[in-house]
Design a protein around this motif. Structure first.
Motif, short mmCIF file in Angstrom:
data_model
loop_
_atom_site.label_atom_id
_atom_site.label_comp_id
_atom_site.label_asym_id
_atom_site.label_seq_id
_atom_site.Cartn_x
_atom_site.Cartn_y
_atom_site.Cartn_z
N GLY A 218 -34.13 8.77 -37.41
CA GLY A 218 -35.55 8.48 -37.63
C GLY A 218 -36.41 9.72 -37.58
N SER A 219 -36.12 10.60 -36.64
CA SER A 219 -36.91 11.83 -36.51
C SER A 219 -36.73 12.72 -37.73
N LEU A 220 -35.49 12.83 -38.22
CA LEU A 220 -35.23 13.64 -39.40
C LEU A 220 -35.95 13.09 -40.64
N LEU A 221 -36.02 11.77 -40.75
CA LEU A 221 -36.72 11.17 -41.88
C LEU A 221 -38.20 11.55 -41.88
N ILE A 222 -38.80 11.53 -40.70
CA ILE A 222 -40.21 11.90 -40.62
C ILE A 222 -40.40 13.40 -40.85
N VAL A 223 -39.48 14.22 -40.36
CA VAL A 223 -39.54 15.66 -40.62
C VAL A 223 -39.55 15.91 -42.13
N GLU A 224 -38.67 15.23 -42.86
CA GLU A 224 -38.62 15.44 -44.31
C GLU A 224 -39.90 14.99 -44.99
N GLU A 225 -40.45 13.86 -44.56
CA GLU A 225 -41.70 13.37 -45.15
C GLU A 225 -42.85 14.34 -44.88
N MET A 226 -42.91 14.89 -43.67
CA MET A 226 -44.03 15.74 -43.29
C MET A 226 -43.90 17.17 -43.81
N LEU A 227 -42.67 17.71 -43.73
CA LEU A 227 -42.48 19.14 -43.95
C LEU A 227 -41.56 19.47 -45.12
N GLY A 228 -40.93 18.46 -45.70
CA GLY A 228 -40.08 18.71 -46.87
C GLY A 228 -38.60 18.70 -46.55
N LYS A 229 -37.82 18.63 -47.61
CA LYS A 229 -36.36 18.52 -47.47
C LYS A 229 -35.74 19.75 -46.82
N ASP A 230 -36.25 20.93 -47.14
CA ASP A 230 -35.68 22.17 -46.57
C ASP A 230 -35.81 22.17 -45.05
N ALA A 231 -36.94 21.69 -44.54
CA ALA A 231 -37.14 21.63 -43.09
C ALA A 231 -36.15 20.65 -42.46
N ARG A 232 -35.93 19.52 -43.13
CA ARG A 232 -34.97 18.53 -42.61
C ARG A 232 -33.56 19.10 -42.60
#
Length: 393
Positions: A218-232
């Protein structure tokens, strides 16, 4: 009559002794999740956390009475690991938060300090806390609802779904929780759209995860939404996440009566181990939570945390752990778990001479490392039972 009395007394006495032995053996199960409140020295030199106005802000809600360790520390670590976010554990007051017996963590901000600093929440994380029904603390309800705006994301972790549901924000929205608790939780809240067989639900800006171990997904999904795929991808590699993409498909399988009997059988017929976990400055929060939360589900006789330095430990991303159980290691400890063996000094290595040292490696996902060792010790079936308690596929 007398000739029957003596055998009866012997049988009854034997039965009582047997019951007493079984109850003693099962004590770790009875006491699981029961953590005494902090009664140590008052917190002194309270320091307000620093704030970077250029970064978005994450609030991880915590309850001093009890907050599920992995639910809280896994999102805290994942969001911090981006290097692009303000991440705070927040609670209604300065009382240290109970993690396990003899171990507490200081909140970084109180609700009052959040208001004083006029902080805006971009994400609110709701772990499983001490109240798991509709009788929620109104102070927590008000804080969450006051800080929810149209652009704010909320994610409940595991049975934090009960707190999320109680806010009313999830009425008519998807919501999930731990597979084993699913039916019980549903009975308390009939307005959310209860969902299973996914690791993470999403209804607009409202998210929820299945049990405990799914906090990272769940945390990784929000990271990708907020900061992009590279951040995830960066964070996923950092934590050795075992999937190339975020794992959404999930098997929501509850513990059965047979699974619970497997736990009882192991406790009665196998040695109950005494485990130690070393605390030290720079501790990786995710690895630590993985070790303690996973091994606690084997119901050992003891999991004792200790430090070779002091009762106060600063973690990798700035949390303050308070250890109240003393730092003398039990010479009869079966094994000592070291979260970050690369930080052990030669002096430390000498101190552990004679103990079985279990070291986390830097290549495998932390929970998987623990489960591999559990399989080696207790077999594949019991490893799978532990996975079910974590709701981990």
């Amino acid at each position: 009559m007398k000739k029957f009395k003596k055998p009866f007394v012997i049988t009854l006495s034997s039965l009582l002794v047997l019951v007493a032995v079984v109850v003693t053996l099962l004590q770790p199960v009875f006491s699981y999740g029961q953590i005494p409140p902090y009664n140590g020295k008052p917190v002194i030199n309270w320091k307000t956390a620093t704030y970077d106005s250029s970064k978005k802000t994450i609030f991880v809600i915590a309850d001093s009475k009890m907050t599920e360790m992995f639910d809280m520390l896994a999102p805290f670590y994942v969001f911090n690991a981006t290097g692009q976010l303000n991440v705070y554990i927040v609670s209604k007051d300065e009382t240290p938060i109970a993690l396990k017996k003899d171990l507490y963590v200081l909140p970084q901000l109180t609700f009052a300090e959040v208001e004083k600093m006029k902080l805006k929440a971009d994400v609110i994380v709701i772990p499983a806390m001490s109240i798991r029904d509709e009788n929620q603390d109104p102070i927590y309800m008000k804080f969450i609802k006051d800080h929810f705006e149209s652009a704010t994301r909320i994610i409940s972790i595991c049975d934090g779904a009960t707190t999320a549901a109680a806010t009313g924000l999830y009425d008519g929205k998807l919501l999930t929780c731990h597979a084993t608790d699913f039916e019980c939780v549903k009975k308390h809240f009939d307005k959310p759209v209860w969902t299973q067989n996914v690791s993470v639900t999403k209804s607009g800006n409202l998210f929820s995860t299945a049990g405990v171990a799914n906090a990272v997904d769940g945390s990784l999904l929000i990271v990708e939404e907020m900061l992009g795929k590279d951040a995830r991808i960066k964070v996923a590699k950092l934590v050795n996440y075992p999937h190339n993409e975020i794992q959404i498909e999930h098997k929501s399988t509850a513990l059965t009566f047979g699974n619970k009997m497997s736990i009882v059988k192991r406790m009665v017929f196998s040695k109950q181990k005494k485990l130690g976990v070393l605390l030290h400055d720079g501790l990786n929060e995710l690895k630590f939570a993985s070790i303690v939360d996973t091994y606690s589900r084997t119901y050992p006789k003891e999991i004792k945390t200790f430090s070779l330095q002091d009762s106060i430990v600063k973690t990798q991303y700035g949390l303050t752990f308070i250890h109240t159980g003393g730092n003398t290691i039990n010479p009869k400890m079966d094994e000592v778990h070291v979260v970050m063996p690369e930080l052990l000094s030669k002096h430390d290595e000498v101190y552990f001479k004679g103990f079985e040292i279990v070291k986390q490696n830097a290549t495998d996902y932390p929970i998987d490392q623990c489960l591999s060792r559990i399989e080696m010790q207790y077999g594949e079936h019991y490893k799978n039972v532990v996975k079910l308690t974590l709701d981990y596929n």
